[in-house]
Enzyme design. Structure first.
Site, PDB file in Angstrom:
ATOM      1  N   THR A   1       2.631   3.839  15.798  1.00 11.72           N
ATOM      2  CA  THR A   1       2.390   2.494  15.598  1.00 11.72           C
ATOM      3  C   THR A   1       2.923   2.244  13.899  1.00 11.72           C
ATOM      4  O   THR A   1       2.375   1.477  13.453  1.00 11.72           O
ATOM      5  CB  THR A   1       0.787   2.100  15.816  1.00 11.72           C
ATOM      6  OG1 THR A   1       0.058   3.405  14.866  1.00 11.72           O
ATOM      7  CG2 THR A   1       0.226   2.276  17.137  1.00 11.72           C
TER       8      THR A   1
ATOM      9  N   CYS B   1      -3.375  -3.322   4.477  1.00 13.90           N
ATOM     10  CA  CYS B   1      -2.339  -4.421   4.971  1.00 13.90           C
ATOM     11  C   CYS B   1      -2.773  -5.858   4.467  1.00 13.90           C
ATOM     12  O   CYS B   1      -2.113  -6.733   4.706  1.00 13.90           O
ATOM     13  CB  CYS B   1      -2.276  -4.579   6.271  1.00 13.90           C
ATOM     14  SG  CYS B   1      -2.055  -2.961   7.092  1.00 13.90           S
TER      15      CYS B   1
ATOM     16  N   GLU C   1       0.792  -1.193   0.022  1.00 16.20           N
ATOM     17  CA  GLU C   1       0.016   0.090   0.131  1.00 16.20           C
ATOM     18  C   GLU C   1       0.906   1.068  -0.083  1.00 16.20           C
ATOM     19  O   GLU C   1       0.441   2.233   0.416  1.00 16.20           O
ATOM     20  CB  GLU C   1      -0.871  -0.015   1.119  1.00 16.20           C
ATOM     21  CG  GLU C   1      -0.276  -0.020   2.614  1.00 16.20           C
ATOM     22  CD  GLU C   1      -1.112   0.299   3.630  1.00 16.20           C
ATOM     23  OE1 GLU C   1      -1.573   1.381   3.780  1.00 16.20           O
ATOM     24  OE2 GLU C   1      -1.243  -0.509   4.531  1.00 16.20           O
TER      25      GLU C   1
ATOM     26  N   ASN D   1      -1.251  10.795  17.946  1.00 14.65           N
ATOM     27  CA  ASN D   1      -1.410   9.454  18.689  1.00 14.65           C
ATOM     28  C   ASN D   1      -0.894   8.310  17.565  1.00 14.65           C
ATOM     29  O   ASN D   1      -0.666   7.170  18.241  1.00 14.65           O
ATOM     30  CB  ASN D   1      -2.450   9.371  19.315  1.00 14.65           C
ATOM     31  CG  ASN D   1      -3.464   9.352  18.477  1.00 14.65           C
ATOM     32  OD1 ASN D   1      -3.550   9.456  17.275  1.00 14.65           O
ATOM     33  ND2 ASN D   1      -4.826   9.007  19.277  1.00 14.65           N
TER      34      ASN D   1
ATOM     35  N   HIS E   1      -2.274 -10.194  11.807  1.00 10.98           N
ATOM     36  CA  HIS E   1      -1.912  -9.205  11.475  1.00 10.98           C
ATOM     37  C   HIS E   1      -1.577  -8.098  12.837  1.00 10.98           C
ATOM     38  O   HIS E   1      -2.551  -8.191  13.528  1.00 10.98           O
ATOM     39  CB  HIS E   1      -3.113  -8.396  10.483  1.00 10.98           C
ATOM     40  CG  HIS E   1      -2.553  -7.004  10.222  1.00 10.98           C
ATOM     41  ND1 HIS E   1      -1.190  -6.276   9.870  1.00 10.98           N
ATOM     42  CD2 HIS E   1      -3.210  -5.743  10.593  1.00 10.98           C
ATOM     43  CE1 HIS E   1      -1.486  -5.331   9.843  1.00 10.98           C
ATOM     44  NE2 HIS E   1      -2.487  -4.762  10.105  1.00 10.98           N
TER      45      HIS E   1
HETATM   46  N1  ACO Z   1       0.406   2.829  30.879  1.00 12.91           N
HETATM   47  C1  ACO Z   1      -0.040   1.808  30.219  1.00 12.91           C
HETATM   48  N2  ACO Z   1      -1.041   1.442  29.402  1.00 12.91           N
HETATM   49  C2  ACO Z   1      -1.573   2.834  28.999  1.00 12.91           C
HETATM   50  C3  ACO Z   1      -1.042   4.031  29.467  1.00 12.91           C
HETATM   51  C4  ACO Z   1      -0.079   3.997  30.362  1.00 12.91           C
HETATM   52  N3  ACO Z   1       0.585   5.072  30.768  1.00 12.91           N
HETATM   53  N4  ACO Z   1      -1.579   4.971  28.809  1.00 12.91           N
HETATM   54  C5  ACO Z   1      -2.438   4.461  27.990  1.00 12.91           C
HETATM   55  N5  ACO Z   1      -2.682   3.244  28.106  1.00 12.91           N
HETATM   56  C6  ACO Z   1      -3.202   2.247  27.402  1.00 12.91           C
HETATM   57  C7  ACO Z   1      -4.577   2.519  27.267  1.00 12.91           C
HETATM   58  O1  ACO Z   1      -5.560   2.263  28.367  1.00 12.91           O
HETATM   59  C8  ACO Z   1      -5.044   1.636  26.103  1.00 12.91           C
HETATM   60  O2  ACO Z   1      -5.142   0.498  26.220  1.00 12.91           O
HETATM   61  P1  ACO Z   1      -6.521  -0.468  26.223  1.00 12.91           P
HETATM   62  O3  ACO Z   1      -7.174  -0.045  24.898  1.00 12.91           O
HETATM   63  O4  ACO Z   1      -6.219  -1.823  26.633  1.00 12.91           O
HETATM   64  O5  ACO Z   1      -7.426   0.372  27.113  1.00 12.91           O
HETATM   65  C9  ACO Z   1      -3.768   1.865  25.252  1.00 12.91           C
HETATM   66  O6  ACO Z   1      -2.572   2.117  26.036  1.00 12.91           O
HETATM   67  C10 ACO Z   1      -3.769   2.635  24.030  1.00 12.91           C
HETATM   68  O7  ACO Z   1      -4.353   3.883  24.439  1.00 12.91           O
HETATM   69  P2  ACO Z   1      -5.245   4.600  23.793  1.00 12.91           P
HETATM   70  O8  ACO Z   1      -5.923   6.026  24.467  1.00 12.91           O
HETATM   71  O9  ACO Z   1      -6.396   3.814  23.471  1.00 12.91           O
HETATM   72  O10 ACO Z   1      -4.603   5.086  22.581  1.00 12.91           O
HETATM   73  P3  ACO Z   1      -5.204   6.374  21.341  1.00 12.91           P
HETATM   74  O11 ACO Z   1      -6.144   6.282  21.323  1.00 12.91           O
HETATM   75  O12 ACO Z   1      -4.075   7.525  21.671  1.00 12.91           O
HETATM   76  O13 ACO Z   1      -4.283   5.459  20.069  1.00 12.91           O
HETATM   77  C11 ACO Z   1      -4.465   3.892  18.353  1.00 12.91           C
HETATM   78  C12 ACO Z   1      -4.340   4.114  19.734  1.00 12.91           C
HETATM   79  C13 ACO Z   1      -5.816   4.179  18.102  1.00 12.91           C
HETATM   80  C14 ACO Z   1      -3.991   2.418  17.945  1.00 12.91           C
HETATM   81  C15 ACO Z   1      -3.628   4.742  17.364  1.00 12.91           C
HETATM   82  O14 ACO Z   1      -2.171   4.740  17.771  1.00 12.91           O
HETATM   83  C16 ACO Z   1      -3.845   4.704  15.989  1.00 12.91           C
HETATM   84  O15 ACO Z   1      -4.652   5.154  15.186  1.00 12.91           O
HETATM   85  N6  ACO Z   1      -2.910   3.743  15.234  1.00 12.91           N
HETATM   86  C17 ACO Z   1      -2.984   3.586  13.860  1.00 12.91           C
HETATM   87  C18 ACO Z   1      -4.266   2.532  13.565  1.00 12.91           C
HETATM   88  C19 ACO Z   1      -4.077   1.226  13.880  1.00 12.91           C
HETATM   89  O16 ACO Z   1      -2.971   0.594  13.992  1.00 12.91           O
HETATM   90  N7  ACO Z   1      -5.283   0.362  13.808  1.00 12.91           N
HETATM   91  C20 ACO Z   1      -5.139  -0.989  14.231  1.00 12.91           C
HETATM   92  C21 ACO Z   1      -5.762  -1.898  12.937  1.00 12.91           C
HETATM   93  S1  ACO Z   1      -5.711  -1.166  11.427  1.00 12.91           S
HETATM   94  C22 ACO Z   1      -4.098  -1.065  10.834  1.00 12.91           C
HETATM   95  O17 ACO Z   1      -3.343  -2.139  10.687  1.00 12.91           O
HETATM   96  C23 ACO Z   1      -3.513   0.147  10.378  1.00 12.91           C
END
Ligand code: ACO
Length: 457
Positions: free
Chosen positions: A158, A116, A82, A154, A249
């Site tokens: 990743t 992906c 991609e 955020n 994945h």
């Molecule tokens: N210590 C330990 N854990 C923590 C802490 C901390 N200090 N702070 C946050 N966390 C945890 C949260 O509780 C959460 O865990 P949970 O979901 O088990 O509760 C985790 O860390 C992530 O925190 P969020 O606040 O949910 O993260 P955020 O919303 O900022 O972003 C996300 C996460 C959505 C994955 C973002 O990085 C993103 O958009 N990534 C790209 C998209 C992606 O990878 N999607 C997945 C499938 S699609 C693909 O493959 C692209």
């Protein structure tokens, strides 16, 4: 053709990485979010002198050299990616440079794109070709590669980058099980790349997770239905117990652990956790309060998630954790991610632990496209033995350790450089340095007509 599957594979990831703990500090977010919350330790990234063509050139050349395969022996070459640098010209066409010397240009296949999932589609195409009337006795080659970078925010933690090449043919040690596939394809705007002037996707993080998990439910249900029909020797319904290993994945490792838990929730709702071994089964006995859980409404239900993560912990440790080496240390490579998990599993377990076992695979590409399928590890059936397949991957751990960890500030500078370089003509990327593994193809120049030339370290 019988026992069609993977004969050999090679993994490439970049020499530079950033430490996720340092990135947490640099991003001024709470300590533990990237490392514990998402389950990541390092993230690989490329400078402006690597692009999708160079990544794929490197991985294909390495595979062919390591296994002493002549380019004249390839009859089909499919690329799943991609990472788009050209709206017309395929990465496959750039890879044909490697075939020049052999004089073999009779090579079918072009690129496949859907987030992906492209690599899985390429793999399915290659298997279909080997099984078809078009097969001419030569091998197929499947290449998946991507550079996963996100805009500041955020999602940036990743990212990842890498490429995987797989040699496909009959009498394989890793056989793709015929008829055992569950697919779910729908329409979603969870993650997409409509802005061709940028490398970055548009992401709705929460929707990507919901889409991923709903695709997982659907694919598992379809896979199980087909398995119940095809595996005539089975008296009891197919369940997770029948997958010796389960690889996913992996956008980040925590989502993979949640996914394994999600499969046990599916089994639980069909009363199939009772088919698990006595010890595994006991862990689900006290979860009666969840018997009326709705799959559709539980994607973000903390109580359900917590209960099933805890109950499935030993299953996760056995069936999935060994597959997360590359995912944890390189990050999301996008289309190669699933196959990086497969490679990690193969090098983390001994041959006796893997032989005759079934490996379940779940592939998800945003947008969305997903499949669950399975492979079986079979005893030596051709010159490409299981031992040879695994031996070819044994340098992965050492290469991971050999990498250079750059400061988050340098990582940010590199991404800024990539932003500047994106879609530029008449551009000279950074000179090759000690920040590339030996034998890596790199982008030498983009001329005034956008033509790219490559050299090798
Ligand atoms: N210590 C330990 N854990 C923590 C802490 C901390 N200090 N702070 C946050 N966390 C945890 C949260 O509780 C959460 O865990 P949970 O979901 O088990 O509760 C985790 O860390 C992530 O925190 P969020 O606040 O949910 O993260 P955020 O919303 O900022 O972003 C996300 C996460 C959505 C994955 C973002 O990085 C993103 O958009 N990534 C790209 C998209 C992606 O990878 N999607 C997945 C499938 S699609 C693909 O493959 C692209």
């Amino acid at each position: 053709q019988r026992n069609v599957g993977i004969l050999a594979m090679e993994v490439y990831f970049p020499f530079c990485c950033v430490d996720q703990e340092k990135l947490e500090e640099y991003d001024k977010i709470s300590k533990g979010k990237y490392t514990i919350g998402l389950g990541q330790t390092e993230m690989g990234f490329c400078d402006d002198n690597e692009d999708i063509n160079s990544l794929c050139l490197t991985v294909v050349a390495r595979l062919m050299e390591k296994h002493h395969i002549g380019y004249e022996n390839i009859g089909r070459l499919e690329v799943g990616t991609e990472t788009i640098i050209d709206k017309s010209k395929s990465v496959k066409s750039a890879l044909m440079q490697l075939f020049e010397e052999s004089g073999n240009f009779d090579v079918e296949g072009v690129d496949t794109t859907n987030a992906c999932y492209g690599g899985t589609s390429a793999l399915f195409n290659a298997i279909a070709w080997v099984e078809s009337s078009a097969f001419d006795g030569r091998f197929a080659l499947v290449v998946c590669g991507d550079i996963a970078v996100y805009a500041h925010g955020n999602a940036r933690c990743t990212g990842g980058a890498g490429a995987i090449a797989m040699l496909i043919g009959p009498s394989a040690p890793l056989v793709v099980e015929p008829g055992l596939r569950g697919t779910c394809m729908r329409h979603a705007y969870d993650f997409y790349k409509p802005d061709l002037t940028s490398e970055y996707p548009v992401v709705d993080g929460k929707l990507t997770v919901k889409s991923y998990l709903s695709a997982l439910d659907a694919c598992y249900q379809t896979y199980c239905k087909k398995a119940n029909k095809h595996l005539k020797s089975k008296a009891s319904p197919f369940c997770l117990n029948d997958m010796d290993f389960m690889v996913f994945h992996s956008p980040y490792c925590k989502l993979v652990q949640k996914s394994l838990a999600r499969l046990t929730l599916n089994d639980f709702l069909w009363n199939n956790t009772s088919l698990y071994s006595e010890e595994d089964c006991m862990a689900f006995e006290k979860l009666e309060e969840f018997e009326t859980t709705s799959l559709e409404n539980s994607f973000f239900d903390r109580n359900v998630e917590k209960a099933f993560m805890a109950a499935s912990q030993p299953l996760f440790q056995r069936k999935t954790l060994p597959s997360l080496l590359l995912a944890k240390r390189v990050g999301n490579m996008y289309s190669p991610s699933l196959y990086g998990c497969l490679a990690s599993l193969l090098i983390s377990k001994s041959a006796s632990e893997l032989l005759h076992k079934r490996i379940g695979l779940f592939s998800y590409g945003s947008g969305f496209a997903a499949s669950m399928f399975s492979m079986r590890v079979v005893e030596d059936t051709s010159q490409f033995t299981f031992h040879r397949l695994v031996s070819g991957l044994l340098d992965v751990q050492a290469r991971l350790d050999e990498r250079k960890c750059l400061d988050p500030a340098e990582f940010t500078d590199v991404l800024a450089r990539r932003e500047k370089a994106h879609a530029k003509a008449d551009y000279a990327p950074s000179a090759p340095s000690d920040r590339l593994f030996p034998g890596t193809f790199y982008l030498r120049r983009v001329d005034d007509k956008f033509r790219r030339t490559y050299e090798r370290t």
